[in-house]
Every structure is written in C-alpha cells, then in structure tokens.
Design a protein around this motif. Structure first.
Motif, mmCIF file in Angstrom:
data_model
loop_
_atom_site.group_PDB
_atom_site.id
_atom_site.type_symbol
_atom_site.label_atom_id
_atom_site.label_comp_id
_atom_site.label_asym_id
_atom_site.label_seq_id
_atom_site.Cartn_x
_atom_site.Cartn_y
_atom_site.Cartn_z
ATOM 1 N N THR A 1 0.836 -1.195 0.000
ATOM 2 C CA THR A 1 0.000 0.000 0.000
ATOM 3 C C THR A 1 0.871 1.245 0.000
ATOM 4 O O THR A 1 2.061 1.200 0.330
ATOM 5 N N VAL A 2 0.259 2.365 -0.356
ATOM 6 C CA VAL A 2 0.982 3.631 -0.337
ATOM 7 C C VAL A 2 1.426 3.963 1.089
ATOM 8 O O VAL A 2 2.555 4.414 1.312
ATOM 9 N N ALA A 3 0.548 3.731 2.067
ATOM 10 C CA ALA A 3 0.909 4.033 3.459
ATOM 11 C C ALA A 3 2.095 3.197 3.915
ATOM 12 O O ALA A 3 3.005 3.690 4.606
ATOM 13 N N ALA A 4 2.108 1.912 3.544
ATOM 14 C CA ALA A 4 3.223 1.052 3.930
ATOM 15 C C ALA A 4 4.516 1.502 3.255
ATOM 16 O O ALA A 4 5.594 1.465 3.865
ATOM 17 N N CYS A 5 4.406 1.944 2.013
ATOM 18 C CA CYS A 5 5.594 2.431 1.314
ATOM 19 C C CYS A 5 6.130 3.693 1.980
ATOM 20 O O CYS A 5 7.348 3.852 2.131
ATOM 21 N N LEU A 6 5.250 4.575 2.398
ATOM 22 C CA LEU A 6 5.680 5.784 3.106
ATOM 23 C C LEU A 6 6.421 5.430 4.389
ATOM 24 O O LEU A 6 7.460 6.012 4.709
ATOM 25 N N THR A 7 5.887 4.473 5.114
ATOM 26 C CA THR A 7 6.531 4.058 6.357
ATOM 27 C C THR A 7 7.932 3.522 6.081
ATOM 28 O O THR A 7 8.892 3.816 6.806
ATOM 29 N N ARG A 8 8.061 2.748 5.025
ATOM 30 C CA ARG A 8 9.359 2.165 4.689
ATOM 31 C C ARG A 8 10.365 3.240 4.269
ATOM 32 O O ARG A 8 11.550 3.166 4.601
ATOM 33 N N LEU A 9 9.887 4.261 3.543
ATOM 34 C CA LEU A 9 10.793 5.323 3.105
ATOM 35 C C LEU A 9 11.276 6.180 4.271
ATOM 36 O O LEU A 9 12.380 6.708 4.251
ATOM 37 N N GLY A 10 10.435 6.357 5.282
ATOM 38 C CA GLY A 10 10.823 7.122 6.461
ATOM 39 C C GLY A 10 10.681 8.621 6.275
ATOM 40 O O GLY A 10 10.662 9.135 5.148
ATOM 41 N N THR A 11 10.581 9.334 7.388
ATOM 42 C CA THR A 11 10.345 10.776 7.357
ATOM 43 C C THR A 11 11.447 11.530 6.614
ATOM 44 O O THR A 11 11.178 12.398 5.781
ATOM 45 N N ALA A 12 12.693 11.199 6.899
ATOM 46 C CA ALA A 12 13.811 11.918 6.280
ATOM 47 C C ALA A 12 13.822 11.715 4.765
ATOM 48 O O ALA A 12 14.043 12.659 3.999
ATOM 49 N N GLY A 13 13.570 10.492 4.328
ATOM 50 C CA GLY A 13 13.560 10.217 2.895
ATOM 51 C C GLY A 13 12.419 10.922 2.179
ATOM 52 O O GLY A 13 12.594 11.447 1.073
ATOM 53 N N ILE A 14 11.242 10.961 2.816
ATOM 54 C CA ILE A 14 10.084 11.637 2.216
ATOM 55 C C ILE A 14 10.338 13.134 2.127
ATOM 56 O O ILE A 14 10.038 13.782 1.117
ATOM 57 N N ALA A 15 10.895 13.716 3.197
ATOM 58 C CA ALA A 15 11.186 15.150 3.205
ATOM 59 C C ALA A 15 12.182 15.513 2.106
ATOM 60 O O ALA A 15 12.044 16.555 1.448
ATOM 61 N N GLU A 16 13.167 14.668 1.898
ATOM 62 C CA GLU A 16 14.155 14.937 0.843
ATOM 63 C C GLU A 16 13.516 14.881 -0.537
ATOM 64 O O GLU A 16 13.780 15.723 -1.398
ATOM 65 N N LEU A 17 12.630 13.919 -0.749
ATOM 66 C CA LEU A 17 11.900 13.844 -2.025
ATOM 67 C C LEU A 17 11.045 15.090 -2.241
ATOM 68 O O LEU A 17 10.971 15.609 -3.353
ATOM 69 N N TYR A 18 10.412 15.545 -1.189
ATOM 70 C CA TYR A 18 9.545 16.725 -1.287
ATOM 71 C C TYR A 18 10.362 17.986 -1.629
ATOM 72 O O TYR A 18 9.953 18.790 -2.460
ATOM 73 N N ARG A 19 11.513 18.131 -1.013
ATOM 74 C CA ARG A 19 12.309 19.338 -1.216
ATOM 75 C C ARG A 19 12.963 19.393 -2.596
ATOM 76 O O ARG A 19 13.047 20.442 -3.213
ATOM 77 N N ARG A 20 13.429 18.242 -3.104
ATOM 78 C CA ARG A 20 14.280 18.288 -4.281
ATOM 79 C C ARG A 20 13.524 18.165 -5.593
ATOM 80 O O ARG A 20 14.053 18.533 -6.643
ATOM 81 N N ASN A 21 12.316 17.637 -5.590
ATOM 82 C CA ASN A 21 11.615 17.416 -6.843
ATOM 83 C C ASN A 21 11.007 18.706 -7.386
ATOM 84 O O ASN A 21 10.620 19.568 -6.629
#
Length: 490
Positions: A470-490
């Motif tokens: 699921t999308v939620a499970a994928c978010l959990t696996r990526l972790g807060t730091a990884g998600i924040a980096e994706l948000y900032r750089r894209n």
C-alpha cells in the motif's frame, strides 16, 4: 447573536463562529433531510449573505461561510422562513438512511429520540462541552463506524432479539466496549456516561473517565432497574451502586475492581468482524436500493461547492422527482426516491457540475480547507493544490492514504494526524509526515510549487513500491527523512 462562539465550539445558527473568511454557521435539520426546494432556498440565501460557498462536513452537517454579523441574522431569519427546523443541544446522530434502509438491523431513530429527551430531562445540555456527541447506528448499508463519539450505540442481532452494543471514547474500531444490552439499558448507560462527563466539566469527554467509572457503567445495567437513571457521586462523578449489588466490591478499599465479562458481541462494538478483521464500510457515494425507489449519493469535492452549483443540482433532482435530500457523513448528499432511469441522469449532471460521483474518485482521499484566497488565515492555495495532485497522481491516492492540505496550522479540515500533511506558514508550504497540521514540518518548499513537491513524493513511491504494498506502507518504509528529501528536491 452579538457574541460569537469560540473556535472549537459548534457554530450553530444562533451562535456563528469567527473564521478566517468571516462567520460560519452549521445546520443540522431536525427532519434529517431537506426538500429540494428548501435546499435551493438555503443556497440562494447563502449567495445573498455569505461568500457563496456551501460545505458538507465529515459528520454530515451543512455549513455556510463568509457571513457578517448582520448577514448571519438575515440568514437565520430566512432559514426560519423556509421552515427548516435545525437541531440544537448535544448531538445524537443517526445514519443518513436511518429508518428507510431495508438492511438495517433496527431503526435507530426511536432510541436516539429517547436519549435526546433523557439528556434534556437530566439538565445535561448546558453542562456538557460543545464537542460531546452520541452516535446511534442501526447497522445498515451506511454504517457510522468512521465517526468518533463519546458514546456509541450500535444495533446487533442476538438470540434475545435486537440488542445494542455500547462503547465509549472512539470510533467503531477504537471505542472501548462496555456492554450489549436492550434499548432501555443502552439509553440509561449512555446518559449515565454523559452525566459522569458533565461532572468533570465542559472540557471533559468520555476518554477522561477512569477505568473504575467505565467498569461501573459496564456493570450497572445488570444490577439496577433499567427505568431508573443512576445517581452521581458529587466527588467523583461515578454511579452510586448498592454495596451488595455493585461489581466494585469495596469502593473505598485499595482492592482493584473485578473485571466484568466482555460480551461475545464485542466485535460488533469495536467495528471488527470475528477474527479481528477490520470491516469494510461502504462509501456514501453511489447507488442504494430502498423500498421506495433508489438513493443516489453524490459527494462534494473536499466537502465544498459553490452554492450555485448546488442550486443547479438540486433543481435537476427536483425535476427528476426526488422528494428529499439527506446530508451524509463523508461530505456527501443522498438524493432519495429516484427511479432507476433518473439516477444516471442526475449522476451525469453532477459530474458535469464538478461533484464527486464515484467512491474511487481520488479527491475523496484528500482533506483540504478553503485556504487562500478564500480564507484570510490561509497561506497556501489548498484547493488548487488538491485538484492538481488528484489529477496527476490518481493511482497513488489509495484507501490506505490520507493527504491533508491545510492553509494554516489550525488544521480545520482534518484535526487528527494524516499520513502526509501539507501546511502553509510564513516559511511556505511545509510537509508533515504522519502528524497533524500543527506539528513541525520535516521539509519546506514555496507555496506556489507545493503540488509539484507532493507529486514528486508520490511519483517516487510509484517507482519504489513493492508488489502488493500500500501507499501508506511504502511511506513508512521510506521514512520521514527520505520523504522530506523527495519533497524538497523534486
């Protein structure tokens, strides 16, 4: 109407609440629904006196925004002239198909009325806080399990006939089960719980009750006549039970109270099926078979729609013979009494007008407040961002994900935590992972570019999701730091 209600109170017609875009009022019709002509008149009144935006809330209330002190008075007078009676006092909520759903185990309306009357007779309305609520669920096609409530009563089938499971402090899954009893005992337990809450003050809820009080509530119906409401201890707000009959062996001793047996129908109270699987609840958007025709559920995108669009839809429903329109939890409207041939025509009109006509619409997975420029408190254009994300990433907004887009830290559209929350502040558009709008964002980007940032996060998940994940499970696996980096750089 000289004093406006504070934020966090319920903005009734007689007590509008100040918001960033003016005053707001919330209406809950006594009849449960509205005539199409009445809804048209209400929308026209909102166009005259408000900002022309109509809302249906997550709990199924109708809201009118952008009022002034004078226009709120004019609106109230016009609501009276339209003959729309609105509820006041402690909300005792039933489902939108209550009493007309052939799949209901029991009609919840008589029990709800008895609870309302008992609350008034006990003088509790003025003593309870504005957010205290009761849900009475007949267990039909549109269950009320998604709504949180201080007290929840749900119809269940038992060998003795219809019974009511009683739980407190949560939704259908998280509420604490108390007992499964007949209607009389269910009413008395509900009112007794509210009396305990009132004893603790207007900021209290059933979540503030002690385990000892909950044990008292769970056992009271077995030891007292169901027609008599229990007394309250002035010092602790607990039920005063007979020492010989009480399940609490010694109220003043240090010995713990014995645990009462849990009903075999606990799964019904907790919103879980036998074996612990979470029940799948039907969306209010779609077609429902009723004894007299059909009901068509149509959603408002993000719970909001221009009043003129609603006028056009209600006018079409009137022309197609719909006698009544009911408000539904989940930000939807139910158009009742339609023929089989009328439903496709009304659905087509709703789609053209921009309403949500499919439960799979990605907009149903996004909570977004009015934001800028509609609300003076909003720092980002929430609705524009939401529309862009829904259009560009529909496959990644699955039922496991809630995306909250908030114009400011108040988080009006979704007070609880969400998997992803986009919030506007003086630094731009902040991204909160698994939190609320008032939490510290993990990353920022300019508000005008926020949709691209969220889209970048979701696009990265498209590439990195495991099969079946699921999308939620994928978010959990990526972790807060990884998600924040994706948000900032894209």
């Amino acid at each position: 109407m000289n004093a406006f209600s504070r934020r966090g109170a319920c903005p009734a017609l007689s007590a509008p609440m100040q918001t960033g875009d003016g005053l707001l009022v919330r209406l809950n019709p006594v009849a449960g629904g509205l005539l199409p002509k009445s809804l048209i008149g209400l929308c026209e009144s909102a166009l005259r006196h408000g900002n022309g935006i109509m809302e249906v809330t997550a709990r199924g209330s109708l809201q009118i925004r952008g009022l002034t002190a004078e226009s709120a008075r004019l609106l109230a007078a016009e609501v009276d002239a339209l003959g729309i009676a609105v509820r006041s006092g402690v909300p005792v909520e039933t489902g939108p198909l209550a009493g007309i759903d052939p799949e209901e185990i029991a009609d919840p309306r008589p029990l709800a009325e008895r609870i309302r009357a008992a609350i008034e007779e006990a003088g509790l309305t003025a003593r309870l806080g504005p957010k205290v609520s009761v849900v009475v669920d007949g267990s039909g096609q549109l269950a009320m399990d998604a709504l949180t409530a201080d007290v929840r009563l749900k119809a269940v089938r038992a060998t003795a006939g219809v019974q009511w499971s009683v739980s407190v402090a949560g939704d259908g899954r998280t509420g604490k089960p108390l007992a499964t009893v007949d209607a009389d005992a269910a009413r008395n337990i509900a009112v007794a719980a509210l009396r305990m809450v009132a004893e603790k003050g207007r900021k209290a809820h059933t979540r503030n009750l002690s385990e000892r009080q909950l044990t008292s509530l769970a056992g009271w119906h077995s030891f007292a006549p169901p027609s008599v409401l229990p007394d309250i201890s002035p010092s602790r707000g607990e039920i005063a039970l007979s020492p010989l009959a009480s399940p609490i062996s010694n109220a003043e001793s240090d010995e713990p109270a014995p645990k009462l047996p849990i009903s075999p129908l606990e799964g019904e109270m907790s919103g879980r099926t036998e074996g612990g699987a979470v029940e799948r609840h039907r969306s209010p958007i779609g077609l429902f078979d009723l004894p007299n025709g059909h009901a068509l559920g149509i959603g408002l995108p993000f719970g909001s729609m221009p009043a003129q669009n609603l006028v056009e839809l209600a006018s079409q429903a009137l022309a197609l013979g719909a006698p009544e329109i009911r408000l539904a939890p989940g930000r939807a409207l139910l158009f009742l009494g339609l023929t089989a041939s009328a439903c496709p025509a009304l659905k087509a009109s709703a789609t053209t007008l921009g309403f949500v006509t499919s439960p799979a619409d990605p907009r149903t997975r996004i909570a977004a407040c009015p934001g800028a420029p509609a609300c003076a408190s909003g720092r980002i254009a929430t609705r524009a961002i939401a529309e862009t994300v829904a259009a560009e990433c529909p496959d990644l907004l699955d039922p496991s994900l809630t995306l909250h887009i908030s114009g400011c830290a108040k988080g009006c559209a979704h007070p609880g935590p969400a998997a992803l929350t986009l919030v506007g502040d003086e630094n731009g558009a902040g991204l909160v992972v698994d939190g609320t709008a008032n939490a510290l964002p993990a990353g920022y980007r300019p508000g005008y570019d926020a949709a691209r940032g969220v889209g970048g996060v979701l696009a990265a998940m498209r590439a990195q999701r495991h099969p079946g994940e699921t999308v939620a499970a994928c978010l959990t696996r990526l972790g807060t730091a990884g998600i924040a980096e994706l948000y900032r750089r894209n």
